[in-house]
Design an enzyme around this catalytic site. Structure first.
Site, PDB file in Angstrom:
ATOM      1  N   CYS A   2      -5.434  -3.580   5.323  1.00 22.56           N
ATOM      2  CA  CYS A   2      -6.403  -4.522   4.781  1.00 22.56           C
ATOM      3  C   CYS A   2      -7.131  -3.907   3.589  1.00 22.56           C
ATOM      4  O   CYS A   2      -7.106  -2.698   3.383  1.00 22.56           O
ATOM      5  CB  CYS A   2      -7.421  -4.968   5.823  1.00 22.56           C
ATOM      6  SG  CYS A   2      -6.745  -5.733   7.293  1.00 22.56           S
ATOM      7  N   ARG A  27      -2.071  -1.193   0.513  1.00 27.06           N
ATOM      8  CA  ARG A  27      -2.591  -0.985   1.859  1.00 27.06           C
ATOM      9  C   ARG A  27      -1.881  -1.874   2.876  1.00 27.06           C
ATOM     10  O   ARG A  27      -1.996  -1.655   4.085  1.00 27.06           O
ATOM     11  CB  ARG A  27      -4.099  -1.245   1.889  1.00 27.06           C
ATOM     12  CG  ARG A  27      -4.893  -0.241   1.073  1.00 27.06           C
ATOM     13  CD  ARG A  27      -6.365  -0.571   1.069  1.00 27.06           C
ATOM     14  NE  ARG A  27      -6.984  -0.411   2.368  1.00 27.06           N
ATOM     15  CZ  ARG A  27      -7.478   0.727   2.838  1.00 27.06           C
ATOM     16  NH1 ARG A  27      -7.400   1.828   2.115  1.00 27.06           N
ATOM     17  NH2 ARG A  27      -8.045   0.785   4.024  1.00 27.06           N
ATOM     18  N   TRP A  75      -4.356  -7.888   6.871  1.00 31.74           N
ATOM     19  CA  TRP A  75      -3.165  -7.527   7.657  1.00 31.74           C
ATOM     20  C   TRP A  75      -3.433  -8.017   9.069  1.00 31.74           C
ATOM     21  O   TRP A  75      -4.325  -7.510   9.753  1.00 31.74           O
ATOM     22  CB  TRP A  75      -2.954  -6.019   7.621  1.00 31.74           C
ATOM     23  CG  TRP A  75      -1.620  -5.548   8.101  1.00 31.74           C
ATOM     24  CD1 TRP A  75      -0.458  -5.467   7.390  1.00 31.74           C
ATOM     25  CD2 TRP A  75      -1.302  -5.044   9.410  1.00 31.74           C
ATOM     26  NE1 TRP A  75       0.559  -4.956   8.170  1.00 31.74           N
ATOM     27  CE2 TRP A  75       0.065  -4.695   9.412  1.00 31.74           C
ATOM     28  CE3 TRP A  75      -2.042  -4.869  10.570  1.00 31.74           C
ATOM     29  CZ2 TRP A  75       0.697  -4.169  10.538  1.00 31.74           C
ATOM     30  CZ3 TRP A  75      -1.409  -4.345  11.700  1.00 31.74           C
ATOM     31  CH2 TRP A  75      -0.055  -4.006  11.664  1.00 31.74           C
ATOM     32  N   ASN A 101     -12.649  -5.261   7.564  1.00 32.11           N
ATOM     33  CA  ASN A 101     -11.507  -4.422   7.919  1.00 32.11           C
ATOM     34  C   ASN A 101     -11.760  -3.814   9.283  1.00 32.11           C
ATOM     35  O   ASN A 101     -12.886  -3.411   9.582  1.00 32.11           O
ATOM     36  CB  ASN A 101     -11.323  -3.277   6.923  1.00 32.11           C
ATOM     37  CG  ASN A 101     -10.721  -3.733   5.619  1.00 32.11           C
ATOM     38  OD1 ASN A 101     -10.342  -4.890   5.468  1.00 32.11           O
ATOM     39  ND2 ASN A 101     -10.650  -2.828   4.661  1.00 32.11           N
ATOM     40  N   GLY A 102     -10.713  -3.690  10.095  1.00 27.04           N
ATOM     41  CA  GLY A 102     -10.866  -3.039  11.394  1.00 27.04           C
ATOM     42  C   GLY A 102     -10.704  -4.015  12.537  1.00 27.04           C
ATOM     43  O   GLY A 102     -10.144  -5.112  12.384  1.00 27.04           O
ATOM     44  N   GLU A 481      12.729  11.861   8.905  1.00 22.80           N
ATOM     45  CA  GLU A 481      12.051  11.291   7.751  1.00 22.80           C
ATOM     46  C   GLU A 481      12.997  10.419   6.926  1.00 22.80           C
ATOM     47  O   GLU A 481      12.617   9.341   6.458  1.00 22.80           O
ATOM     48  CB  GLU A 481      11.453  12.393   6.882  1.00 22.80           C
ATOM     49  CG  GLU A 481      10.794  11.919   5.600  1.00 22.80           C
ATOM     50  CD  GLU A 481       9.612  10.996   5.816  1.00 22.80           C
ATOM     51  OE1 GLU A 481       9.147  10.406   4.824  1.00 22.80           O
ATOM     52  OE2 GLU A 481       9.155  10.842   6.964  1.00 22.80           O
ATOM     53  N   LYS A 485      12.407   6.448   6.074  1.00 22.38           N
ATOM     54  CA  LYS A 485      12.370   5.914   4.709  1.00 22.38           C
ATOM     55  C   LYS A 485      13.310   4.719   4.574  1.00 22.38           C
ATOM     56  O   LYS A 485      12.964   3.708   3.969  1.00 22.38           O
ATOM     57  CB  LYS A 485      12.778   6.996   3.702  1.00 22.38           C
ATOM     58  CG  LYS A 485      11.707   7.970   3.340  1.00 22.38           C
ATOM     59  CD  LYS A 485      10.585   7.298   2.594  1.00 22.38           C
ATOM     60  CE  LYS A 485       9.255   7.956   2.900  1.00 22.38           C
ATOM     61  NZ  LYS A 485       8.752   7.768   4.235  1.00 22.38           N
ATOM     62  N   GLU A 488      12.042   1.556   6.739  1.00 20.44           N
ATOM     63  CA  GLU A 488      10.790   0.907   6.392  1.00 20.44           C
ATOM     64  C   GLU A 488      10.857   0.126   5.084  1.00 20.44           C
ATOM     65  O   GLU A 488      10.075  -0.820   4.907  1.00 20.44           O
ATOM     66  CB  GLU A 488       9.636   1.917   6.363  1.00 20.44           C
ATOM     67  CG  GLU A 488       9.687   2.976   5.302  1.00 20.44           C
ATOM     68  CD  GLU A 488       8.561   3.994   5.442  1.00 20.44           C
ATOM     69  OE1 GLU A 488       7.568   3.709   6.146  1.00 20.44           O
ATOM     70  OE2 GLU A 488       8.674   5.082   4.863  1.00 20.44           O
ATOM     71  N   HIS A 504      25.660  12.550  24.330  1.00 18.20           N
ATOM     72  CA  HIS A 504      24.890  12.173  25.521  1.00 18.20           C
ATOM     73  C   HIS A 504      24.513  10.704  25.486  1.00 18.20           C
ATOM     74  O   HIS A 504      23.504  10.308  26.076  1.00 18.20           O
ATOM     75  CB  HIS A 504      23.645  13.057  25.648  1.00 18.20           C
ATOM     76  CG  HIS A 504      23.965  14.489  25.907  1.00 18.20           C
ATOM     77  ND1 HIS A 504      24.338  14.957  27.143  1.00 18.20           N
ATOM     78  CD2 HIS A 504      24.011  15.558  25.075  1.00 18.20           C
ATOM     79  CE1 HIS A 504      24.577  16.258  27.075  1.00 18.20           C
ATOM     80  NE2 HIS A 504      24.397  16.643  25.819  1.00 18.20           N
ATOM     81  N   LYS A 603      -0.346   0.930   4.212  1.00 20.75           N
ATOM     82  CA  LYS A 603      -0.387   2.308   3.736  1.00 20.75           C
ATOM     83  C   LYS A 603      -1.234   3.179   4.649  1.00 20.75           C
ATOM     84  O   LYS A 603      -0.854   4.286   5.005  1.00 20.75           O
ATOM     85  CB  LYS A 603      -0.946   2.338   2.316  1.00 20.75           C
ATOM     86  CG  LYS A 603      -1.001   3.733   1.693  1.00 20.75           C
ATOM     87  CD  LYS A 603       0.375   4.293   1.472  1.00 20.75           C
ATOM     88  CE  LYS A 603       0.345   5.622   0.765  1.00 20.75           C
ATOM     89  NZ  LYS A 603       1.689   6.225   0.689  1.00 20.75           N
TER      90      LYS A 603
END
Length: 608
Positions: A2, A27, A75, A101-102, A481, A485, A488, A504, A603
């Site tokens: 947000c 963000r 968001w 926000n939050g 990583e 990448k 996402e 396995h 973000k």
């Protein structure tokens, strides 16, 4: 996660709000809205979708005249992304307007009590309870109403508030969600992050928990939740203004990848003082370092992946046992923390909610804490016992690249210093490590400049449905990583596996044409991983290998090979990740996606 922007001053507010929100798009959000007081009424325009929709609805702000306003990119948490749930939110008389926000954790009980008192709700959000609570407590004094709300609202939140009866004031509130104020020549501004204000001012102040800022056109005053006036210092932001621009690159992500050589050089340089290795800004003594019994690295996402690499580095260089924890799990597993342990919290933003909670848990237990963060003045930077800053500068793309590289450098250097102090590394060995570290910027630049080969390969595999990354040791950490990448920003299903675990269960997923990316940078593990490559090849996989120069044996079994320059085995992540970042980027571009703002992602994740 947000974004909030607010402005009061001589300018028309709406264009400032829209410009600031554009700078906060990184963000993550799924709707946007602005509210502006026009001298008579507070007018709101808000919409689901990208900010461009809001710009079109308001004719770039021209349809909402006025000199004070607040804006928000949302968001979704409570309630689906739609026009009604978008911020800002009003009270029923449309005399108080709020952006938030939050999360208000006790919103359901507050909402139930307000409904009993006759208040009507039109959205599904937790934010609307703030607007109605302010209405309930407002008796002519906005600060009194705000304080009463703060005493009753539980959770993490930042608020921007306008009262119609106080049109010459803009109010800002913080509790565990970042918020700054900026002092400009023609007015004053609030925002969730620095990029939103850089066009208008470089003089900013970070609002702390439990603080309220009251902005007028000419002045900014601060007070606490308990009505105590406070004086705060402003910080001059020294960032290059181009940090918030693409500077000719197609995307921020590509620009930030190409900034990695300089970021590595700058972060590395911060650990040297007259050719002597130091840990900048850290007060821990040599004796305390010698007594460290265990290190816990706690982080989320890519920062967690740097920790997986760092485990091998700290244990190898300093011979200190290391556990790596996802911050979202750390405090819930009731960890056994020895008094001589060190908890390292890694976060690009310094505001990651789960990481902040893990830091609080470690401090509550009396264990020493060290933050590795990129944002000066952030919560983790302030609250940790010590902090090491990564010098990555502003990172706008949601998918981190340069901040990840800077975090790796910080881990390398802390481990090197610890190893020297504990007598596990000689001065001669340290000199060899440093020589390799100082080569990294040029080596990374070389890999970036050879991107055409990766671009060609990525175009070929843009239609892949499943991709698997495999490796052993640090190569497994690199695979984690690389997989993140890809998934996402390209939305391709991708997984990373320790190569020895394939048989396995996971190898059952390999079929004709499946892309498997194998990472082989640890020479002592070449043969083991090459055996795993043969295993997937015989089941129809197409194998892309990333390995060191000189490992030509790989060409006998791999379909496509990328070579990285030679470096110390502990530092290979810094090189091997570069072509894999580029691979993810070009796959996403090839699929036509918004590389910088992938769906459903933010973000900075500032709520649990």
């Amino acid at each position: 996660m947000c974004g909030i922007v607010g402005y009061i001053g001589l300018r028309q507010a709406a264009p400032v709000l829209l410009d600031g929100l554009a700078k906060l798009e990184y963000r993550g959000y799924d709707s946007a809205g602005i509210a502006v007081y026009d001298g008579k009424d507070i007018n709101i325009t808000k919409s689901k979708g990208r900010l461009q929709v809001l710009c079109e609805l308001t004719h770039d702000g021209e349809k909402l005249p006025g000199h004070v306003g607040i804006g928000h990119t949302r968001w979704a948490t409570h309630g689906e992304p739609n026009d009604v749930n978008s911020h800002p939110h009003f009270n029923e008389s449309r005399s108080i307007v709020v952006v938030h926000n939050g999360i208000i954790e006790n919103y359901a009980s507050i909402k139930a009590k307000l409904i009993e008192k006759g208040y009507n709700f039109v959205s599904e959000t937790d934010t609307e309870v703030i607007a109605h609570m302010l209405d309930y407590y407002y008796k002519g004094d906005p600060l009194e109403a705000i304080r009463k709300v703060m005493h009753r609202a539980e959770g993490a939140y930042a608020l921007g508030i306008i009262f119609k009866e106080k049109p010459d004031m803009l109010y800002a509130v913080r509790k565990d969600s970042p918020l700054i104020v900026g002092k400009a020549a023609d007015g004053n501004i609030i925002a969730s992050d620095v990029p939103a204000v850089l066009k208008y001012t470089r003089d900013v102040c970070f609002i702390q928990n439990g603080e309220i800022a009251v902005l007028s056109k000419e002045d900014i005053k601060f007070c606490t939740i308990d009505a105590e006036d406070i004086q705060k210092e402003f910080t001059k932001i020294e960032w290059d203004v181009n940090a918030a621009d693409k500077c000719g690159y197609e995307h921020y992500m590509l620009k930030e990848m190409f900034e990695q050589p300089e970021v590595i050089k700058d972060t590395l340089g911060s650990f040297f003082e007259d050719d002597r290795i130091v840990i900048p800004g850290v007060s821990i003594t040599d004796e305390e370092i010698k007594k460290i019994s265990k290190i816990y690295i706690v982080a989320c996402g890519s920062a967690y992946h740097t920790g997986v690499t760092a485990k091998y580095v700290y244990e190898g260089m300093a011979r200190i046992p290391v556990e790596v924890d996802l911050a979202s799990e750390f405090r819930y597993r009731d960890p056994l923390l020895d008094k001589d342990s060190l908890v390292i919290i890694v976060s690009q933003s310094g505001e990651t909610a789960d990481s902040k909670a893990a830091l609080e848990e470690a401090k509550r237990r009396g264990v020493r804490t060290l933050g590795i963060v990129n944002a000066i003045g952030s919560s983790i930077a302030r609250d940790a016992d010590d902090v090491v800053y990564t010098l990555a500068g502003l990172e706008i793309a949601v998918a981190t690249t340069k901040a990840y590289s800077a975090q790796l450098i910080a881990h390398y250097m802390i481990a090197l210093k610890f190893g020297l102090i504990r007598g596990e590394i000689s001065e001669e060995e340290a000199s060899d490590y440093i020589k390799d570290l100082k080569k990294l910027p040029d080596q990374v630049e070389m890999l970036l400049n050879n991107r055409e080969k990766i671009q060609h390969f990525a175009t070929r595999y843009a239609a892949a449905k499943d991709v698997f990354f495999i490796g052993r040791g640090i190569d497994y950490a690199i695979s984690l990583e690389a997989s993140l990448k890809l998934k996402e920003i390209s939305y391709i299903h991708s997984e990373a596996y320790a190569a020895g675990e394939l048989k396995h269960g996971t190898i059952s997923l390999i079929e004709d044409g499946t892309l498997v990316a194998a990472v082989l940078t640890q020479e002592e593990l070449y043969k083991k991983t090459m055996n795993n490559i043969v295993e997937v090849k015989t089941r129809g996989a197409f194998v892309l290998s990333v390995t060191n120069e000189g490992n030509t044996e790989i060409e006998k079994i791999s379909d496509y090979n990328i070579y990285i320059p030679q470096t110390n085995k502990y530092f290979t992540n810094s090189l091997a990740i570069i072509p894999l970042q580029l691979f993810a980027y070009y796959v996403s571009v090839g699929k036509g996606f918004d590389v910088d703002k992938p769906r459903n992602l933010a973000k900075s994740v500032t709520v649990e």
